[in-house]
Each structure stands twice: as C-alpha cells, then as structure tokens.
Design an enzyme around this catalytic site. Structure first.
Site, short mmCIF file in Angstrom:
data_model
loop_
_atom_site.label_atom_id
_atom_site.label_comp_id
_atom_site.label_asym_id
_atom_site.label_seq_id
_atom_site.Cartn_x
_atom_site.Cartn_y
_atom_site.Cartn_z
N THR A 68 51.51 -6.02 33.38
CA THR A 68 50.05 -5.92 33.18
C THR A 68 49.73 -5.50 31.75
OG1 THR A 68 49.72 -5.38 35.51
CG2 THR A 68 47.98 -4.69 33.99
N GLN A 177 56.75 -13.96 37.39
CA GLN A 177 57.41 -14.48 38.60
C GLN A 177 58.50 -15.51 38.26
OE1 GLN A 177 57.21 -13.42 41.68
NE2 GLN A 177 55.43 -12.10 41.49
N SER A 197 58.61 -8.67 33.90
CA SER A 197 58.49 -7.31 34.43
C SER A 197 59.76 -6.96 35.20
CB SER A 197 57.26 -7.26 35.35
OG SER A 197 57.16 -5.99 35.94
N THR A 235 56.67 7.19 23.60
CA THR A 235 58.13 7.32 23.69
C THR A 235 58.66 6.32 24.71
OG1 THR A 235 57.92 9.65 23.14
CG2 THR A 235 60.00 8.96 24.13
N CYS A 321 48.87 -6.48 44.61
CA CYS A 321 47.89 -5.70 43.86
C CYS A 321 46.47 -5.99 44.30
CB CYS A 321 48.05 -5.94 42.37
SG CYS A 321 48.17 -7.65 42.03
#
Ligand code: PLP
Length: 378
Positions: A68, A177, A197, A235, A321
C-alpha cells in the site's frame, strides 16, 4: 485447518523461524549507524534488495512498510513539478484500494482520472488504455494480477501501447499478486514502477518493495532521516526485509514445480466445483495459478464462507482489506450482476496446499450448497 485464502496473506515460511533467533542475537543494530556490526546489517539489507531485484531484473528498489505504501508513493509523486498543475491519469476500475483510492483523491483534487472497466473478459486491453492517453497524461497504473479474480493483464503490451502514444507518460503496475507467480522482466519492459509485498509470498506482514527504473521521477512520501537513498525515511524494518528475501529464496526453490502444483490444485477445484448447482466461474480462463473466483447462484458468499469455516476451511468473499466495507466494485467492473456478486467466493492456494485438501473443500462446498442453496435474502 485448510487455508485457502492465500491471496489475502500467506503463512510465513518455516525457514524464517531460524532467521528470527539469528536476527535477535546478531543482526539487530541500526543499519544507519557507523560501526562495523551496523554496517553488516546494512550490507544484509542491500543483499536482500539485490536478490529481490534480480527476480524481475529491476534496476532500482526501495523498501517500504507494505504494498500500500509503495503504491501511494508512486501515485502521489509530486506531479505538479512535472508539468501543468492539473494532470491526466489512467487506471482501471478494478485496482486494489491502495491504488484506486489514491486516484480518487487525485480526482477530488481536480486532476482528471479515467477509470477503465475491463468488461466481461476481465482483462484490460492495450488499445483501451492507449486510446485515452493524451499530451498531459502523467501516469498510467494498471495492475498485473487482479487480487479478486486472478485476471492477468499483459502489462508489457499495455506499457508499449502507452509509450507509443506518449513517451513521457509514466507507467506503474501493482505486482503484489503477481510477484514470483507470473514471469516478468522489468528491464526489457517499458514499465517504470512495479511493487510487491512480502506477506503475499510467505514473508512477514509490514514489508513492501517499490521497484523503479533509473532516472524516473520518485518523490519521497515519508520525510525524515533520509534512509533508502533519501526516498523513504524511517529506520529500516530489518527483520521484515531479511525475511522477505529469505521467503523469496525459499519460494524460488523448485519454483516451476510450485507454480505447476498451484495451477493443478486450482484446476482440480474448478473441475469439481463447476458441476455444482448454479456454479459460475468468475476468474478468466488463463488467470493466475493461485486464484479461483466462483459464484454459486442462490448461496450468499458470506454464508458459504462461514459454513466452510465450520469444517476448518478458510476462504474469502473478496479482498480481505475490503471485507469490512464490502464493495462489488471489482465484480461490477467486469459486468457481474449485484445478485451474483453477493454469491461470489474466492479460493486462493499456495504451494503447501494438497490435492486432498482441495477434494475435501469441493466435497464440503457441494454438501453446503445441497443443504442451504436457495435460502438467500432478496
Ligand atoms: N495490491 C494488491 C493487488 C493486493 O492484493 C494487496 C493486498 O491485498 C495490496 C496491493 C496491498 O499490499 P499490502 O497488504 O502489503 O499493503
């Protein structure tokens, strides 16, 4: 438990357990610090980056907190700097919300956005995109694999068609995906930005990656200490990044067999379920190997989900989501009626699923349909 919701997230690979204790003992220093142990952490992060880049031959990459964030970084890229204050954008109507909602905001800010509907084929054609490209089209964003239907877009052909019309237009594809499941070579393509991701490939939640071509515009979304080549401050999530690379390495071993196994599981499930009363396949014929979206007329998807849950089988009605604010935007964009959309369910597999699990799932689905089909709210 039979877990068939791998498009929502995947179980972390078991090889990450060992990495965790090693990380806590040896690799925990701040990678920006100047002493040797910290420099070694930084080197490990860079090695992870190189490994993840190599998979798709990506020229550059920065780590983000998730897919995202990577999408938001690309789409809110400080367009005013690159031309007129009001720009034109093109995307599809069935993008993941992390892309779709960004473009809706750009639209509210006065930019012009075209949302292309793929229609019944479920796939975006290069022509449908190219014909909308104009002189001030700043960015085109078309996802590689749709997270609900598994439709695969030929993003290289779409990018070629876009650049032929306007070589200045930038092209982004959300590859969350697709990464490691669909062959893709970024270097030889005209794609400027691509994202993935970790938690979709058996890594951990909370780590994403933004791949990009050299010299394309990229404005930092998070400002601060200037980490990630000043493009993403904060970080680094060192453990998440190291796990991302380790999970990818693990996925790559016997890679072809894993992809073929997922495709065979999906095919078997489809073969068994297509005979069920009122079965409609929503996924296109050549969809991604891990996603099968089907509807069973007269059985609400949510009801089927909970009936299967009682048997220890976990599936989805759509994107995880958006499950709390169920929207049929994706189904509507491919011409599915609202009644049938209510009946849709998504099965998504991973290489660890077995044929026995698939056959058990089909058996339980069919028996749930036999008992409860027809009791639908009108
Ligand atoms: N893009 C697609 C196609 C997805 O399926 C998802 C997650 O479901 C995302 C982006 C968002 O990724 P993340 O969960 O890492 O933010």
């Amino acid at each position: 438990m039979i877990y068939l919701d791998n498009a929502a997230t995947t179980k972390p690979a078991s090889c990450l357990n060992e990495l965790f204790s090693h990380y806590c003992t040896h690799t925990w220093q701040n990678p920006s610090a100047l002493y040797l142990p910290a420099i070694r952490v930084e080197q490990k992060i860079n090695a992870a980056r190189e490994l993840l880049k190599k998979i798709i031959h990506a020229p550059e990459a920065i780590f983000t907190s998730c897919g995202t964030e990577a999408s938001n970084t690309i789409i809110f890229n400080g367009w005013q700097k690159h031309g007129a204050s009001k720009m034109h954008f093109i995307t599809s109507a069935y993008e993941h919300p992390c892309v779709y909602e960004c473009f809706r905001l750009l639209e509210q800010q006065g930019h012009r956005v075209d949302f292309i509907k793929p229609g019944k084929s479920g796939i975006i054609s290069p022509q449908s995109v190219a014909e909308l490209v104009c002189d001030n089209t700043a960015l085109v964003s078309i996802m590689h694999v749709n997270n609900e239907t598994g439709a695969i877009n030929d993003i290289c052909a779409i990018a070629n068609a876009v650049k032929e019309k306007n070589p200045q237009t930038l092209f982004y594809s959300d590859g969350v995906q697709a990464y490691l499941r669909i062959p893709f070579d970024m270097m030889s393509s005209k794609i400027d930005y691509y994202t993935a991701s970790a938690h979709k490939i058996h890594g951990l939640k909370g780590t994403g990656i933004l791949f990009f071509k050299k010299n394309v515009p990229l404005k930092a979304f998070l400002l601060g200490g200037g980490q990630e080549k000043t493009l993403r401050s904060g970080t680094e999530n060192t453990f998440g990044i190291l796990c991302f690379a380790e999970a990818a390495k693990d996925f790559l071993s016997n890679h072809e067999q894993k992809i073929a196994h997922m495709a065979a599981l999906k095919k078997r499930l489809y073969e068994l379920l297509k005979k069920a009363n009122g079965a409609v396949c929503i996924s296109p014929a050549n969809a991604a190997p891990h996603i099968l979206n089907m509807a069973f007329e007269g059985m609400r998807g949510e009801v089927l989900l909970h009936l299967l849950e009682k048997d220890g089988i976990y599936i989805a009605t759509g994107s995880a989501c958006s499950s709390k604010k169920r929207s049929f935007r994706v189904h509507e964009s491919i011409g599915l009626s609202p009644v049938l959309s209510e009946c849709a369910v998504r099965f998504s597999v991973c290489p660890d699923n077995t044929i026995e699990e698939i056959e058990y799932t089909a058996e339980k689905t069919i028996s749930a349909l036999q008992k409860f089909q027809g009791f639908i709210r009108r």
